[in-house]
Scaffold this motif. Structure first.
Motif, PDB file in Angstrom:
ATOM      1  N   GLN A  88      -9.836   1.574 -11.850  1.00  0.00           N
ATOM      2  CA  GLN A  88      -8.550   1.617 -11.161  1.00  0.00           C
ATOM      3  C   GLN A  88      -7.584   2.569 -11.857  1.00  0.00           C
ATOM      4  O   GLN A  88      -6.790   3.245 -11.208  1.00  0.00           O
ATOM      5  CB  GLN A  88      -7.966   0.206 -11.076  1.00  0.00           C
ATOM      6  CG  GLN A  88      -8.761  -0.703 -10.150  1.00  0.00           C
ATOM      7  CD  GLN A  88      -8.288  -2.145 -10.166  1.00  0.00           C
ATOM      8  OE1 GLN A  88      -7.214  -2.435 -10.676  1.00  0.00           O
ATOM      9  NE2 GLN A  88      -9.090  -3.043  -9.608  1.00  0.00           N
ATOM     10  N   PHE A 111      -8.898   6.347 -11.119  1.00  0.00           N
ATOM     11  CA  PHE A 111      -8.667   6.799  -9.754  1.00  0.00           C
ATOM     12  C   PHE A 111      -7.231   6.594  -9.293  1.00  0.00           C
ATOM     13  O   PHE A 111      -6.853   7.059  -8.221  1.00  0.00           O
ATOM     14  CB  PHE A 111      -9.611   6.070  -8.792  1.00  0.00           C
ATOM     15  CG  PHE A 111     -11.043   6.436  -8.979  1.00  0.00           C
ATOM     16  CD1 PHE A 111     -11.420   7.742  -9.202  1.00  0.00           C
ATOM     17  CD2 PHE A 111     -12.035   5.472  -8.951  1.00  0.00           C
ATOM     18  CE1 PHE A 111     -12.742   8.090  -9.383  1.00  0.00           C
ATOM     19  CE2 PHE A 111     -13.366   5.803  -9.124  1.00  0.00           C
ATOM     20  CZ  PHE A 111     -13.719   7.129  -9.341  1.00  0.00           C
ATOM     21  N   ASN A 167      -5.978   3.910  -8.200  1.00  0.00           N
ATOM     22  CA  ASN A 167      -6.065   3.139  -6.958  1.00  0.00           C
ATOM     23  C   ASN A 167      -6.449   1.703  -7.298  1.00  0.00           C
ATOM     24  O   ASN A 167      -7.503   1.465  -7.895  1.00  0.00           O
ATOM     25  CB  ASN A 167      -7.116   3.754  -6.027  1.00  0.00           C
ATOM     26  CG  ASN A 167      -7.078   3.169  -4.626  1.00  0.00           C
ATOM     27  OD1 ASN A 167      -6.808   1.990  -4.445  1.00  0.00           O
ATOM     28  ND2 ASN A 167      -7.348   3.995  -3.644  1.00  0.00           N
ATOM     29  N   LEU A 184      -7.672  -0.489  -5.519  1.00  0.00           N
ATOM     30  CA  LEU A 184      -8.825  -0.956  -4.755  1.00  0.00           C
ATOM     31  C   LEU A 184     -10.138  -0.452  -5.339  1.00  0.00           C
ATOM     32  O   LEU A 184     -11.207  -0.738  -4.799  1.00  0.00           O
ATOM     33  CB  LEU A 184      -8.716  -0.515  -3.293  1.00  0.00           C
ATOM     34  CG  LEU A 184      -7.493  -1.016  -2.527  1.00  0.00           C
ATOM     35  CD1 LEU A 184      -7.519  -0.493  -1.103  1.00  0.00           C
ATOM     36  CD2 LEU A 184      -7.421  -2.528  -2.537  1.00  0.00           C
ATOM     37  N   ALA A 185     -10.083   0.300  -6.437  1.00  0.00           N
ATOM     38  CA  ALA A 185     -11.298   0.869  -7.011  1.00  0.00           C
ATOM     39  C   ALA A 185     -12.017  -0.167  -7.870  1.00  0.00           C
ATOM     40  O   ALA A 185     -11.415  -1.067  -8.443  1.00  0.00           O
ATOM     41  CB  ALA A 185     -10.954   2.092  -7.849  1.00  0.00           C
ATOM     42  N   HIS A 220      -6.448  -6.415 -10.700  1.00  0.00           N
ATOM     43  CA  HIS A 220      -5.348  -6.332  -9.750  1.00  0.00           C
ATOM     44  C   HIS A 220      -4.399  -7.517  -9.907  1.00  0.00           C
ATOM     45  O   HIS A 220      -3.171  -7.356  -9.869  1.00  0.00           O
ATOM     46  CB  HIS A 220      -5.891  -6.275  -8.317  1.00  0.00           C
ATOM     47  CG  HIS A 220      -4.846  -5.891  -7.323  1.00  0.00           C
ATOM     48  ND1 HIS A 220      -4.492  -4.575  -7.098  1.00  0.00           N
ATOM     49  CD2 HIS A 220      -4.050  -6.637  -6.523  1.00  0.00           C
ATOM     50  CE1 HIS A 220      -3.533  -4.536  -6.187  1.00  0.00           C
ATOM     51  NE2 HIS A 220      -3.247  -5.766  -5.809  1.00  0.00           N
ATOM     52  N   THR A 257      -1.363  -3.983   1.381  1.00  0.00           N
ATOM     53  CA  THR A 257      -1.157  -2.560   1.124  1.00  0.00           C
ATOM     54  C   THR A 257      -0.747  -1.838   2.402  1.00  0.00           C
ATOM     55  O   THR A 257       0.164  -0.998   2.394  1.00  0.00           O
ATOM     56  CB  THR A 257      -2.451  -1.939   0.562  1.00  0.00           C
ATOM     57  OG1 THR A 257      -2.848  -2.652  -0.616  1.00  0.00           O
ATOM     58  CG2 THR A 257      -2.225  -0.477   0.209  1.00  0.00           C
ATOM     59  N   GLN A 293       2.836   0.134   3.121  1.00  0.00           N
ATOM     60  CA  GLN A 293       2.838   1.573   3.398  1.00  0.00           C
ATOM     61  C   GLN A 293       3.208   1.893   4.841  1.00  0.00           C
ATOM     62  O   GLN A 293       3.384   3.052   5.178  1.00  0.00           O
ATOM     63  CB  GLN A 293       1.454   2.164   3.074  1.00  0.00           C
ATOM     64  CG  GLN A 293       1.112   2.109   1.601  1.00  0.00           C
ATOM     65  CD  GLN A 293      -0.255   2.713   1.316  1.00  0.00           C
ATOM     66  OE1 GLN A 293      -1.000   3.039   2.239  1.00  0.00           O
ATOM     67  NE2 GLN A 293      -0.568   2.878   0.049  1.00  0.00           N
ATOM     68  N   TRP A 324      -1.817   3.363   7.854  1.00  0.00           N
ATOM     69  CA  TRP A 324      -2.755   4.142   7.052  1.00  0.00           C
ATOM     70  C   TRP A 324      -2.646   5.644   7.322  1.00  0.00           C
ATOM     71  O   TRP A 324      -3.477   6.417   6.894  1.00  0.00           O
ATOM     72  CB  TRP A 324      -4.177   3.715   7.340  1.00  0.00           C
ATOM     73  CG  TRP A 324      -4.467   2.320   6.935  1.00  0.00           C
ATOM     74  CD1 TRP A 324      -4.739   1.267   7.754  1.00  0.00           C
ATOM     75  CD2 TRP A 324      -4.500   1.797   5.607  1.00  0.00           C
ATOM     76  NE1 TRP A 324      -4.950   0.118   7.034  1.00  0.00           N
ATOM     77  CE2 TRP A 324      -4.817   0.415   5.717  1.00  0.00           C
ATOM     78  CE3 TRP A 324      -4.304   2.336   4.344  1.00  0.00           C
ATOM     79  CZ2 TRP A 324      -4.932  -0.406   4.605  1.00  0.00           C
ATOM     80  CZ3 TRP A 324      -4.415   1.509   3.252  1.00  0.00           C
ATOM     81  CH2 TRP A 324      -4.728   0.153   3.383  1.00  0.00           C
TER      82      TRP A 324
END
Length: 373
Positions: free
Chosen positions: A116, A119, A121, A123-124, A303, A365, A369, A372
């Motif tokens: 995470q 990257f 991110n 979600l990695a 997370h 997420t 945001q 997407w």
């Protein structure tokens, strides 16, 4: 003297939304040291408590006080030994399984935090770039073809070599003009995951019935075959990865500011990614080799800790190791006892718990945001 333009006045009047560099650095550090110490102490205490309960619980029940006495006796710190059957159950079956769960969970949690961070991110996880499936190919091949020339190290070595080879393949295929873009790396990992799945299918095709049963059970994830030699086989790889990872905490914090700011601050982003992907391969391969494919631990634990303690990797990396160990010891306890005398596959149990969390995370997420696009 010329009057300032409207744009200049707005730039002077409106502060940087991200705040000055000192504020951003404070944000990367997360909460104060007192809160971090309290959270760390809580994780350690919970891990010790769950480990003792797991060692005491099973078809042959052992009182918790007797478990502590036996451990103290073996450590020559007092205490009393159990009877012959109790000692055998505790030291030959229960404790190797608990220790292996701690190592595997810590490796998966730390590997997820590294991915995470690399990257950028949340979600990695290691499976994103094919490390888990690549290591699985090596382990499955060793089982399918009956390879055991390295003893208890055979599956570990094959899993590590295959996982490392997969990582290098993904990295080479995704590298262009001296740089590696994260999106390209992830898409290449998806393709390699599919290819690794096909190789696992071929290994199953050439295996006999006994080997197919072993492969199938192994792919579902389990710690049922835990022994002290297997603990010693996975310990060096897991220990090296867990000890090396915290050294990169500050550079991961700088990388979280963005690649360009990190380069300006002296971080060799390309080299950092290569080293951390290799460390992740080491951690993931050691976990996969002994426990099979166990999903969502590397996604869920970092997370949740990031939501509680902030994004600072100085705590996040060791905290994710502790949290991963706690989750896996707890999950293994449930897997052993929820459907006695049968045993639930550990990977299935973590997926049942982790999948709803992943769906919730995706919706959260997307809502934040605004879609997407």
């Amino acid at each position: 003297m010329t009057a300032p333009t409207a744009t200049g006045r707005r730039a002077a009047a409106e502060p940087d939304p991200a705040g000055p560099p000192a504020a951003r650095e404070r944000g990367m550090r997360g909460p104060g040291s007192g809160r971090i110490a309290l959270l760390t102490s809580g994780l350690v205490a919970a891990l010790v408590a769950v480990a003792l309960v797991s060692a005491a619980t099973g078809a042959y029940a052992i009182p918790l006080g007797d478990v502590v006495d036996s451990v103290l006796h073996r450590a020559r710190l007092g205490g009393e030994p159990l009877d012959r059957v109790g000692e055998s159950v505790l030291w030959d079956a229960r404790l190797p399984r608990v220790v292996l769960a701690v190592l595997v969970g810590a490796a998966l949690g730390c590997a997820g935090a590294l991915m995470q961070g690399v990257f950028g991110n949340p979600l990695a996880e290691p499976g994103v770039i094919g490390i888990s499936s690549g290591a699985a190919v090596g382990a499955v091949a060793a089982i399918a073809f009956g390879l055991d020339f390295l003893g208890d190290w055979t599956i570990t070595v094959f899993a590590f070599v295959a996982g490392l080879g997969t990582v290098l393949l993904v990295y080479v295929l995704s590298r262009s003009e001296g740089r590696t873009e994260v999106v390209t790396l992830i898409l290449t990992g998806i393709a390699v995951n599919a290819f690794a799945g096909a190789l696992i299918g071929l290994c199953v095709f050439f295996a006999d019935n006994a080997q197919i049963s072993g492969i199938t059970f192994w792919q579902l994830g389990s710690l049922a075959q835990a022994t002290w030699p297997k603990v010693l086989a996975v310990l060096p790889c897991a220990a090296v990865g867990l000890l090396v990872a915290p050294w990169f905490a500050r550079r991961l914090d700088l990388l979280a500011l963005g690649e360009r700011p990190a380069r300006h601050l002296g971080v060799d982003v390309e080299r950092l990614r290569v080293v951390l992907i290799l460390v992740t391969a080491l951690l993931t391969a050691s976990a996969v080799a002994m426990a099979g494919i166990i999903t969502f631990v590397g996604l869920l634990v970092p997370h949740l800790l990031r939501m509680v303690a902030g994004p600072g990797h100085r705590f996040l990396l060791p905290g994710s190791a502790l949290g991963g160990a706690l989750v896996l010891v707890s999950a293994d306890l449930v897997a052993r006892t929820a459907a006695q005398p049968a045993e639930l596959p550990l990977g299935v149990l973590t997926a049942l718990i982790g999948s709803p969390f992943f769906f919730w995370l995706l919706r959260r997420t997307r809502r934040r945001q605004g879609g997407w696009a």
